[in-house]
Design an enzyme around this catalytic site. Sequence first.
Site, PDB file in Angstrom:
ATOM      1  N   ASP A  31      10.398 -27.127  -2.157  1.00 50.84           N
ATOM      2  CA  ASP A  31      11.142 -25.866  -2.188  1.00 50.84           C
ATOM      3  C   ASP A  31      12.653 -26.007  -2.342  1.00 50.84           C
ATOM      4  O   ASP A  31      13.340 -25.019  -2.569  1.00 50.84           O
ATOM      5  CB  ASP A  31      10.871 -25.073  -0.897  1.00 50.84           C
ATOM      6  CG  ASP A  31      11.630 -25.645   0.284  1.00 50.84           C
ATOM      7  OD1 ASP A  31      11.589 -26.874   0.483  1.00 50.84           O
ATOM      8  OD2 ASP A  31      12.293 -24.866   0.990  1.00 50.84           O
ATOM      9  N   CYS A  33       3.273   1.712   2.840  1.00 58.43           N
ATOM     10  CA  CYS A  33       4.514   0.932   2.697  1.00 58.43           C
ATOM     11  C   CYS A  33       5.557   1.744   1.937  1.00 58.43           C
ATOM     12  O   CYS A  33       6.743   1.735   2.290  1.00 58.43           O
ATOM     13  CB  CYS A  33       4.240  -0.378   1.966  1.00 58.43           C
ATOM     14  SG  CYS A  33       3.089  -1.475   2.826  1.00 58.43           S
ATOM     15  N   ASP A  86       6.652 -31.877   0.215  1.00 54.47           N
ATOM     16  CA  ASP A  86       7.918 -31.879   0.942  1.00 54.47           C
ATOM     17  C   ASP A  86       7.626 -31.354   2.346  1.00 54.47           C
ATOM     18  O   ASP A  86       6.557 -30.770   2.591  1.00 54.47           O
ATOM     19  CB  ASP A  86       8.919 -30.987   0.206  1.00 54.47           C
ATOM     20  CG  ASP A  86      10.195 -30.781   0.999  1.00 54.47           C
ATOM     21  OD1 ASP A  86      10.758 -31.775   1.471  1.00 54.47           O
ATOM     22  OD2 ASP A  86      10.603 -29.614   1.156  1.00 54.47           O
ATOM     23  N   CYS A 114       0.833  -1.199   0.000  1.00 53.26           N
ATOM     24  CA  CYS A 114       0.000   0.000   0.000  1.00 53.26           C
ATOM     25  C   CYS A 114       0.876   1.261   0.000  1.00 53.26           C
ATOM     26  O   CYS A 114       2.108   1.182   0.078  1.00 53.26           O
ATOM     27  CB  CYS A 114      -0.929   0.017   1.220  1.00 53.26           C
ATOM     28  SG  CYS A 114      -0.032   0.122   2.793  1.00 53.26           S
ATOM     29  N   ASP A 142      14.160 -31.231  -4.181  1.00 54.37           N
ATOM     30  CA  ASP A 142      12.804 -31.363  -4.727  1.00 54.37           C
ATOM     31  C   ASP A 142      12.733 -31.024  -6.211  1.00 54.37           C
ATOM     32  O   ASP A 142      11.701 -31.243  -6.847  1.00 54.37           O
ATOM     33  CB  ASP A 142      11.835 -30.434  -3.979  1.00 54.37           C
ATOM     34  CG  ASP A 142      11.823 -30.669  -2.491  1.00 54.37           C
ATOM     35  OD1 ASP A 142      11.797 -31.850  -2.092  1.00 54.37           O
ATOM     36  OD2 ASP A 142      11.858 -29.685  -1.731  1.00 54.37           O
TER      37      ASP A 142
END
Length: 738
Positions: free
Chosen positions: A637, A56, A457, A53, A641
Amino acid sequence: MTAALDPNGLSEVEHASLSACPACVAAPSAERIAQLSRPDHARLMLSLPAAHCAACISTVETALAAVAGVQSSRVNLTLKRVSVDAEAAVTADQLIKVLAGVGYEAHELDAGLLSATETDRQGRDLLMRLGVAFFSMMNVMLLSVAVWSGAEGITRDLFHWISGAIAIPTVLFSGQPFFRSAWAGVKAGRLGMDFPISLALVLASCISIFETWKSGHHAYFDAAVMLCFFLLLGRYLDHRTRAVARSAAEELAALEVPRAVVLVEGAEITRPISEIAVGDLVRVRPGGRMPVDGVVVDGTSEVDRSLLTGESLPVFAGPETVVSAGEVNLTGPLTLRVTAAGKDSSLHRMADLVAVAESAKTRYTTLAERAANWYSPLVHLLSFSAFGFWMWKTGGDLRFAVNISAATLIITCPCALGLAVPAVVTSASGRLFRKGLLIKHGTALERLAEVDTVVFDKTGTLTMGTPEVTNLAEHPRAAVEVAAALAMASSHPLATALADAARAGGIHPARVEDLREVPGYGIEGLWRGQKVRLGRASWCQADEAAMTATYLCTGEGRPRAFTFTDRLRPGAEAAISALTAQGKSLRLISGDTEAAVAALARRLGFADWTSGALPAEKSALVRDLTLQGRRVLMVGDGLNDTAALAAAHVSISPASALDAARAASDIVLLGQDMAAIGDAARISRQTRRRIIENFGLSAAYNVIAVPLALVGAATPLAAALAMSLSSITVSLNSLRLK
């Protein structure tokens, strides 16, 4: 107040001046460019995943402005990144710490890799052609009103000629994407969807020119530009869906730190990874990620291998310990002798396996492609059949036969078919993006709708890879106070978690003096004149527990074990519940220890789980399930994997995942909340239903409209209007997803 900078480094003031008088700002612009290229100047790019926003923007830019050496900063809220111009002494790590202090997670971006995402030439080209087609369509339609109102003779011909002067250049310019694609298909010996599109545009234009030349009552320039506009709209929607995903994926891939600190004759020199050779000495500071494969030659520490092996417990690293690129150094500085770097590192060793799995995905054809395989030949057959029949029926009336043939071709033009998929996918992608999911691959939603098995995972996926204390209340308060004092002096993940738990429980640390961290072992100090330690079991003369633990020895009684469990990712339980409710089979597979995996399986309700799995075993499991006829969604991740992600029917990885895992996945989870995965499975099925509905609407339209065109009841203009109506209907049906 500092003028804001755009991605090219020019301020708003300079842009204003540039648009007013380029010559007047040539010198300032050159001076600005020279300033940006000075050796004492640094241009840094940081990703801001949590920025959302206007507040921020203000918070981030204000915090950065307070940093000594920062000259200016500009937050791009759409791309969730901040561009910083600063003196060379300012580092990305320094800015990341400042932003963390005001509550914003940040990551360094490789500006060189991002340069390709700053411009989107193909998208701008399509948008420009779409704008030209829209402008021409509006003007030609206005001119056509006069003809429809009853203009006759010279007046009608004049309006037709003016319409032609607008429409013909528009079709030649805006229709180029279709013409190029159709010609490429013809040269390759195939007729794609763009061939009937191109033929319809050419026929509508040629008939209109012929009718205008012969002073005919009807010309169909409006039909030609209307066709061009709606077809370009579908093409642009499809492009934007893919282009946004591509640029965001490239930005996520750029999160890997691109440089390493090399020791040259005792001096530390920062070099790009591409310039590091086997045998070089590389210094890795605590908290840094291993940039290369290597062997430790100096220093002791603990290493987090969770991204690579799934092990949530850090492991000891000392001289002769082998480490791999992607592992994180936790407690002490390490000097490595490089054994592999760049493309030769462990980060890329599974590239061949991934490439083989990816090639299988590229053979997946979309619903639109499958529809086009029979639609395009049928369109040509109908059009040419109509032409032949009416040439025979009318005794060779070429004008009448060509008009019916063109009307048939226009009314069956695959505009609605072309919009059927991109309009739905664009709508669904936007909805999922708001839920925190980025669709990278064009067929990902269609494949996700077919999934019946989900493989998860553990570390970094279902869990955050950050520990939390499980037995703090079981220890005497005095012991916890001492443990908290020792833990607060260390940055080790277990120590940090223990310190946080103590603070949350309102426990004040004891007074411990002469605190000293022993890299790879733990931290020690003096409490009431007595040495106390917090760290590894062997260092504290303790029996090692089955669970992840750190040990406190005070010299009074047996050492105390503070046990930990991996913190669940937000929404993990909701995602598992949603997928189970949808009737999907769930499996958990991890490289972590049996105790850790079993505990998580019980907590989340997995009946089928595997621990201690190697990368090849994860990939083999996915392939075996595929051979059994299962459609597998893989969620992971780490480097371990990557092959499984690539081999799965469709795959998801979090934004925090390793570069290789993100590159192999079809969908990226931008936030931390996993509940969106359950939503994605549900929305993907809705998306598939909408696509099939759009095909049904397109087919129903053709069933009604084609006979009218074949019997001569629809002119090319009426055909174009009917085609536009079908396109609008398809678009409105697609918007129901929102």
